[in-house]
Design a protein around this motif. Structure first.
Motif, PDB file in Angstrom:
ATOM      1  N   TYR A 341      78.425  71.310  61.794  1.00 57.55           N
ATOM      2  CA  TYR A 341      77.023  71.639  61.735  1.00 57.55           C
ATOM      3  C   TYR A 341      76.921  73.055  61.566  1.00 57.55           C
ATOM      4  O   TYR A 341      77.339  73.847  61.846  1.00 57.55           O
ATOM      5  N   PRO A 342      75.496  73.418  60.929  1.00 53.50           N
ATOM      6  CA  PRO A 342      75.147  74.979  60.746  1.00 53.50           C
ATOM      7  C   PRO A 342      74.536  75.409  62.181  1.00 53.50           C
ATOM      8  O   PRO A 342      74.199  74.793  62.782  1.00 53.50           O
ATOM      9  N   SER A 343      75.076  76.857  62.297  1.00 48.32           N
ATOM     10  CA  SER A 343      74.654  77.423  63.476  1.00 48.32           C
ATOM     11  C   SER A 343      73.097  78.065  63.143  1.00 48.32           C
ATOM     12  O   SER A 343      72.863  78.057  62.047  1.00 48.32           O
ATOM     13  N   ALA A 344      72.489  78.331  64.444  1.00 47.95           N
ATOM     14  CA  ALA A 344      71.301  79.301  64.006  1.00 47.95           C
ATOM     15  C   ALA A 344      71.418  80.411  63.284  1.00 47.95           C
ATOM     16  O   ALA A 344      70.696  80.727  62.410  1.00 47.95           O
ATOM     17  N   THR A 345      72.549  81.214  63.530  1.00 47.50           N
ATOM     18  CA  THR A 345      72.925  82.290  62.437  1.00 47.50           C
ATOM     19  C   THR A 345      72.725  81.851  60.956  1.00 47.50           C
ATOM     20  O   THR A 345      72.104  82.331  60.060  1.00 47.50           O
ATOM     21  N   ASP A 346      73.630  80.468  60.711  1.00 41.50           N
ATOM     22  CA  ASP A 346      73.325  79.812  59.257  1.00 41.50           C
ATOM     23  C   ASP A 346      72.166  79.420  58.757  1.00 41.50           C
ATOM     24  O   ASP A 346      71.913  79.837  57.738  1.00 41.50           O
TER      25      ASP A 346
END
Length: 552
Positions: A341-346
């Motif tokens: 899953y994408p992170s908040a940064t992504d």
């Protein structure tokens, strides 16, 4: 029924088919959860003949579409096929309304030109095959499936039919939400298949794994599939089986398309007996005489395991499904989950990329190639759902809302999904360690209550039957009347193949034993021997529970 007999040679419907067909022919949104070999394809083939208009069938793989096209051609229902491997001729045929069925991919339905041609037809039914691919809770998640709701809306929102072999309630909820289904009827056919004999064989280390796979394959006759979780293990297994003289092919996603096609053709035709593959192989493969499935590594979920093992025994004859389990397998799947899953940064990087200049998915992939296509597609979908970005008719994304809190909410949502994924992995590990009936464990996972408490054919049931039929004569090891609990927590015990360990959880039927490498394995009591002294001091330093500490 007259059409079924005349066109399909079908005189009796299988469990679930009548309910699905009735729902579809009434024009109702429908979800059909039917195991491999139960006749899901008929659930759209018959309505395609009975309803006026074009039936659009979305499939995840070109190989699956080719297989379906061949079978439809034999039924005098030759479909139009539209995917990256064919030219524009299919579009011309569709424009002239020659076919009743279109087989296509979700990626094709993102093309405005394709949708323009389809809109010239009356769409009678929109079918999503392998529908679990739309769910991020599912084991075969395909981000491209997330655009199918928009595609159906662009085609005047015809009735929807979602087909899958397995689905938990969470996956069903995802399918309903992501496709925008309206009060769908959910039909579940029985999952229990009494001709599949499940077993688990515990090993420790790569050498033991190779030995176990070689032995299991050599002991079987007929066609079989050996699955691995990684390409590297698949290639090692392929080489090892070749050395034994087995007629074996190799299939994984890093091979060229022609190599994969040649391997599949060789297996389907019987030119080779054994296919060694990653999970890239098998979806939609209709080979009825597969006699065995060996999983050389544990899959990441029971959903994946049931789907893959269910490719055996489609002809109804006995087939064996064996999991070769090493405790270290869980590390592979923990690694996979870490990057799913994408992170908040992504997510912030995605939003930043479309702040000044609208970009389509291809441009985003080129600019953010370190994120990975699955995480990128999933992230952009969530940014759209939360109203942070928008997408125009040309497929370009642009920034709509710069609210940083929205990104944090999405990241929290993915964190919750990640926790659920780890619970799903834990269910797979519990199955591998269990001494209970394999079928009962699988059916309980899906919440099915109509199956047997004991199947009688899995390794656990066979061991129990052997103990009942042939009690041990050594009274010290098998007394005439066993106590309610044959061992106590903290007992020092010995298993013949695994050595010394400590009993950490005990019931009347099984004993969980922790070994020096911190693995926990489950045994029937008769396969353990109590050591002379009780290791109370060692036991006190170990958790007194039936699952390992690494359940995070």
């Amino acid at each position: 029924m007259r059409v079924l007999r005349r066109r399909f040679g079908v005189t009796r419907l299988r469990p679930g088919q009548a309910e699905v067909l009735a729902s579809v022919l009434q024009g109702r949104d429908t979800i059909a959860v039917m195991p491999t070999g139960s006749g899901k394809s008929l659930c759209f083939q018959l309505p395609a003949l009975m309803r006026d208009g074009l039936t659009v069938v979305v499939s995840p793989l070109i190989a699956l579409m080719q297989d379906q096209a061949t079978k439809l051609g034999a039924l005098d229902l030759a479909p139009a096929v539209l995917n990256s491997a064919v030219g524009d001729a299919a579009l011309d045929d569709l424009a002239q309304r020659h076919e009743r069925i279109l087989l296509t991919t979700p990626e094709q339905l993102e093309n405005p030109e394709v949708l323009d041609v389809l809109r010239r037809n009356r769409i009678a039914l929109f079918v999503v095959d392998e529908a679990h691919c739309i769910s991020q809770w599912g084991h075969d998640f395909r981000p491209a499936y997330l655009g199918l709701r928009d595609a159906a809306a662009a085609l005047s929102r015809p009735p929807l039919l979602a087909l899958t072999a397995t689905a938990t309630e969470a996956v069903i909820d995802d399918i309903v939400r992501e496709l925008g289904m309206r009060d769908p009827r959910v039909v579940r056919a029985p999952l229990f298949r009494p001709n599949l004999a499940y077993a688990v064989e515990h090993v420790s280390g790569d050498a033991a794994r190779l030995d176990a796979v070689r032995r299991l394959v050599s002991a079987q006759t007929g066609a079989g599939i050996v699955y691995s979780a990684t390409v590297a293990v698949a290639e090692r297994l392929h080489g090892a089986l070749q050395q034994t003289g087995s007629r074996v092919a190799l299939y994984h996603g890093r091979l060229a398309a022609t190599q994969r096609r040649d391997a599949q053709d060789a297996f389907m035709s019987g030119a080779v007996d054994v296919m060694v593959a990653t999970n890239a192989f098998g979806m939609g493969i209709d080979k009825p005489d597969v006699r065995f499935i060996v999983h050389a590594q544990s899959p990441g979920s029971l959903d994946a395991y049931y789907q893959e093992s269910g490719r055996a025994g489609r002809d109804g004859d006995l087939a064996r499904c064996t999991l070769v389990f090493d405790e270290k397998d869980k590390r592979i799947h923990q690694f996979f989950l870490a990057g799913r899953y994408p992170s908040a940064t992504d997510l912030r990087r995605m939003a930043t990329m479309v702040r000044e200049t609208p970009m389509d998915m291809l441009s985003l992939r080129a600019a953010l190639d370190d994120i990975g296509i699955r995480r990128l597609q999933a992230g952009m979908r969530m940014l759209r759902e939360f109203g942070i970005v928008q997408r125009d008719g040309r497929g370009r994304f642009s920034l709509r809302d710069r609210d940083e809190a929205g990104v944090d909410k999405i990241a929290d949502c993915y964190a919750a999904r990640s926790r659920e994924d780890h619970a799903t992995l834990q269910a797979m590990l519990d199955y591998a360690r269990s001494g209970s009936c394999r079928w009962a464990t699988l059916l309980a996972y899906y919440g099915e209550t109509d199956g047997p408490e004991r199947c009688g054919i899995c390794d656990s049931c066979q061991r129990l039957a052997e103990v009942v039929s042939h009690p041990a004569s050594d009274t010290a090891r098998a007394p005439a009347a066993l106590p309610a609990l044959p061992f106590a927590k903290g007992d020092a015990v010995r298993a013949r193949r695994f050595g010394d360990g400590i009993a950490v959880d005990v019931s009347e039927e099984w004993v969980d034993v922790r070994f020096p490498d911190d693995s926990v394995r489950r045994f029937l009591p008769q396969f353990l021997r109590r050591q002379r002294r009780r290791a109370a001091s060692n036991a006190s330093s170990m958790p007194m529970q039936g699952v390992p500490e690494s359940r995070e």
